[in-house]
Scaffold this motif. Structure first.
Motif, short mmCIF file in Angstrom:
data_model
loop_
_atom_site.label_atom_id
_atom_site.label_comp_id
_atom_site.label_asym_id
_atom_site.label_seq_id
_atom_site.Cartn_x
_atom_site.Cartn_y
_atom_site.Cartn_z
N LEU A 46 0.83 -1.21 0.00
CA LEU A 46 0.00 0.00 0.00
C LEU A 46 0.87 1.26 0.00
N GLY A 47 1.94 1.23 0.79
CA GLY A 47 2.84 2.37 0.79
C GLY A 47 3.45 2.62 -0.58
N GLY A 48 3.79 1.53 -1.28
CA GLY A 48 4.34 1.67 -2.62
C GLY A 48 3.31 2.20 -3.61
N PHE A 49 2.08 1.70 -3.51
CA PHE A 49 1.05 2.15 -4.44
C PHE A 49 0.77 3.64 -4.28
N PHE A 50 0.79 4.13 -3.03
CA PHE A 50 0.41 5.52 -2.77
C PHE A 50 1.62 6.45 -2.60
N GLY A 51 2.83 5.88 -2.63
CA GLY A 51 4.02 6.72 -2.50
C GLY A 51 4.17 7.34 -1.13
N VAL A 52 3.85 6.57 -0.08
CA VAL A 52 3.96 7.08 1.29
C VAL A 52 4.67 6.05 2.16
N SER A 53 5.02 6.45 3.36
CA SER A 53 5.72 5.56 4.28
C SER A 53 4.74 4.59 4.94
N ARG A 54 5.30 3.52 5.53
CA ARG A 54 4.48 2.56 6.26
C ARG A 54 3.79 3.22 7.44
N THR A 55 4.43 4.23 8.03
CA THR A 55 3.83 4.91 9.18
C THR A 55 2.49 5.53 8.81
N ILE A 56 2.45 6.16 7.65
CA ILE A 56 1.20 6.80 7.21
C ILE A 56 0.16 5.74 6.87
N VAL A 57 0.59 4.67 6.20
CA VAL A 57 -0.34 3.58 5.89
C VAL A 57 -0.91 3.00 7.17
N ARG A 58 -0.05 2.79 8.17
CA ARG A 58 -0.50 2.20 9.44
C ARG A 58 -1.54 3.08 10.11
N GLN A 59 -1.31 4.39 10.08
CA GLN A 59 -2.27 5.30 10.71
C GLN A 59 -3.60 5.29 9.95
N ALA A 60 -3.54 5.21 8.63
CA ALA A 60 -4.77 5.13 7.84
C ALA A 60 -5.56 3.86 8.18
N LEU A 61 -4.85 2.76 8.32
CA LEU A 61 -5.52 1.50 8.65
C LEU A 61 -6.13 1.55 10.04
N ARG A 62 -5.48 2.23 10.97
CA ARG A 62 -6.06 2.39 12.30
C ARG A 62 -7.35 3.21 12.24
N THR A 63 -7.35 4.24 11.41
CA THR A 63 -8.56 5.05 11.24
C THR A 63 -9.69 4.19 10.70
N LEU A 64 -9.40 3.36 9.69
CA LEU A 64 -10.43 2.49 9.11
C LEU A 64 -10.88 1.44 10.11
N ALA A 65 -9.97 1.01 10.98
CA ALA A 65 -10.35 0.04 12.02
C ALA A 65 -11.32 0.66 13.01
N ARG A 66 -11.09 1.94 13.35
CA ARG A 66 -12.03 2.62 14.26
C ARG A 66 -13.41 2.75 13.62
N GLU A 67 -13.45 2.84 12.31
CA GLU A 67 -14.73 2.92 11.61
C GLU A 67 -15.42 1.56 11.53
N GLY A 68 -14.69 0.49 11.82
CA GLY A 68 -15.29 -0.84 11.83
C GLY A 68 -15.27 -1.55 10.50
N ILE A 69 -14.58 -1.01 9.49
CA ILE A 69 -14.57 -1.70 8.20
C ILE A 69 -13.24 -2.40 7.91
N VAL A 70 -12.26 -2.20 8.80
CA VAL A 70 -11.00 -2.92 8.75
C VAL A 70 -10.78 -3.53 10.13
N ALA A 71 -10.24 -4.74 10.16
CA ALA A 71 -9.93 -5.40 11.43
C ALA A 71 -8.42 -5.51 11.58
N LEU A 72 -7.91 -5.23 12.77
CA LEU A 72 -6.48 -5.36 13.05
C LEU A 72 -6.25 -6.64 13.82
N ARG A 73 -5.46 -7.53 13.26
CA ARG A 73 -5.16 -8.81 13.90
C ARG A 73 -3.86 -8.71 14.67
N ASP A 74 -3.47 -9.82 15.25
CA ASP A 74 -2.18 -9.86 15.96
C ASP A 74 -1.06 -9.52 15.00
N ARG A 75 0.01 -9.00 15.55
CA ARG A 75 1.19 -8.60 14.77
C ARG A 75 0.84 -7.49 13.77
#
Length: 244
Positions: A46-75
Motif C-alpha cells: 500500500l505504501g508503494g502504491f500511494f508513494g507514502v511511508s508505512r507509518t502513514i499507511v499504518r495510521q490510515a488502517l487504524r482510522t479504518l479500524a475505528r470505523e469498523g470496516i477494517v480489522a487489526l489482527r495480531d502482529r
C-alpha cells in the motif's frame, strides 16, 4: 522560528492529506465490493502504491479500524472486516434505534429546501441503479442517510449514525444478493412522511427499509481480488516522493 513552524505545519498537512487519500481509496474499494472480507491490507504494498511511508499507511488502517470496516489482527496485520451474521444483526439493530431518533429530530428541523435537495439525491441514486452503476447507487444511498443525520441537529446522534451507516453499508456492499431490486421508493416515501411531519409513519418506513436491506444479505456473495489490481494504477511514473 516562523519558517520552522510553517514547515512543520506543511508536513503535518501533507501527512493528513496522504492518510485521508488512503482511507478514501480503501473505503471506496470495500464499499464498491472490489475488496472481499478477509483481504490482507499489507503496509508495504500500500505504501508503494500511494508513494507514502508505512507509518502513514499504518495510521490510515487504524482510522479504518475505528470505523469498523477494517480489522487489526495480531502482529498488526490489517484485513478487510468480515462481519459475522450475529455482528451484522447487532449493527442493524443499533442502526434502527439510532435512525428512528434521527428521523424524529429531522422532522422537527428539516426545511422544504433541504428536503428538495434530498429528493434530488434520491433521483440521482435511482438513475445510477437504472444505468447499472451499482457502486454509484450505493454511494448515493449512503450519502442520503448521512445527510438525513446532518439534518437532525444532534451531533451525537449524527456521529453514531455515520459509524453505523458505514458498517451496514459494508455488510450491504459485501453480502447483498446480486439480483436484489433496489427500492428507491423507500427513500421517497420516507421523505414524503418527513415533509408531512408524520413521525409515526416516517419511523415505521425507516424500520421497514432497514429490515428489507438486512433480509437481502447473503454471507456467501462477496467476490475477491488483489491489492495490486485495485491500487497499482495509482503508482504511476513520476509520482511524488514518499511522504514520511
Amino acid at each position: 522560528m516562523l519558517d520552522r513552524m510553517a514547515e512543520r505545519r506543511r508536513k503535518a498537512a501533507a501527512k493528513a492529506g496522504a492518510e485521508a487519500r488512503i482511507c478514501d481509496a480503501v473505503r471506496t474499494a470495500i464499499l464498491e465490493r472490489r475488496l472481499a472480507p478477509g483481504t490482507k491490507l499489507q503496509e508495504i504494498p500500500l505504501g508503494g502504491f500511494f508513494g507514502v511511508s508505512r507509518t502513514i499507511v499504518r495510521q490510515a488502517l487504524r482510522t479504518l479500524a475505528r470505523e469498523g470496516i477494517v480489522a487489526l489482527r495480531d502482529r498488526r496485520v490489517a484485513v478487510v472486516a468480515r462481519p459475522s451474521a450475529a455482528e451484522v444483526a447487532h449493527v442493524f439493530a443499533a442502526r434502527r434505534a439510532i435512525e428512528a431518533a434521527v428521523v424524529e429530530h429531522a422532522i422537527a428541523r428539516a426545511t422544504r429546501a433541504e428536503l428538495t435537495d434530498l429528493r434530488r439525491l434520491v433521483r440521482d441514486e435511482e438513475a445510477a441503479y437504472r444505468g447499472g452503476d451499482r457502486a454509484a447507487g450505493l454511494r448515493l444511498s449512503l450519502a442520503f442517510h448521512r445527510r438525513l443525520g446532518a439534518l437532525c441537529g444532534n451531533p451525537v446522534l449524527e456521529r453514531y449514525l455515520t459509524e453505523l451507516v458505514l458498517q451496514t453499508s459494508l455488510a450491504v456492499a459485501l453480502y447483498e444478493r446480486p439480483d436484489r431490486v433496489h427500492a428507491h421508493a423507500d427513500h421517497l416515501a420516507l421523505l414524503d412522511a418527513i415533509g408531512r411531519r408524520d413521525a409515526k409513519r416516517a419511523v415505521r418506513l425507516m424500520a421497514d427499509h432497514l429490515a428489507a436491506l438486512e433480509r437481502d444479505l447473503d454471507a456467501g456473495a462477496a467476490a475477491a481480488t488483489t491489492l495490486a489490481a485495485i491500487f497499482a494504477p495509482v503508482a504511476a511514473p513520476g509520482r511524488p516522493l514518499p511522504v514520511r
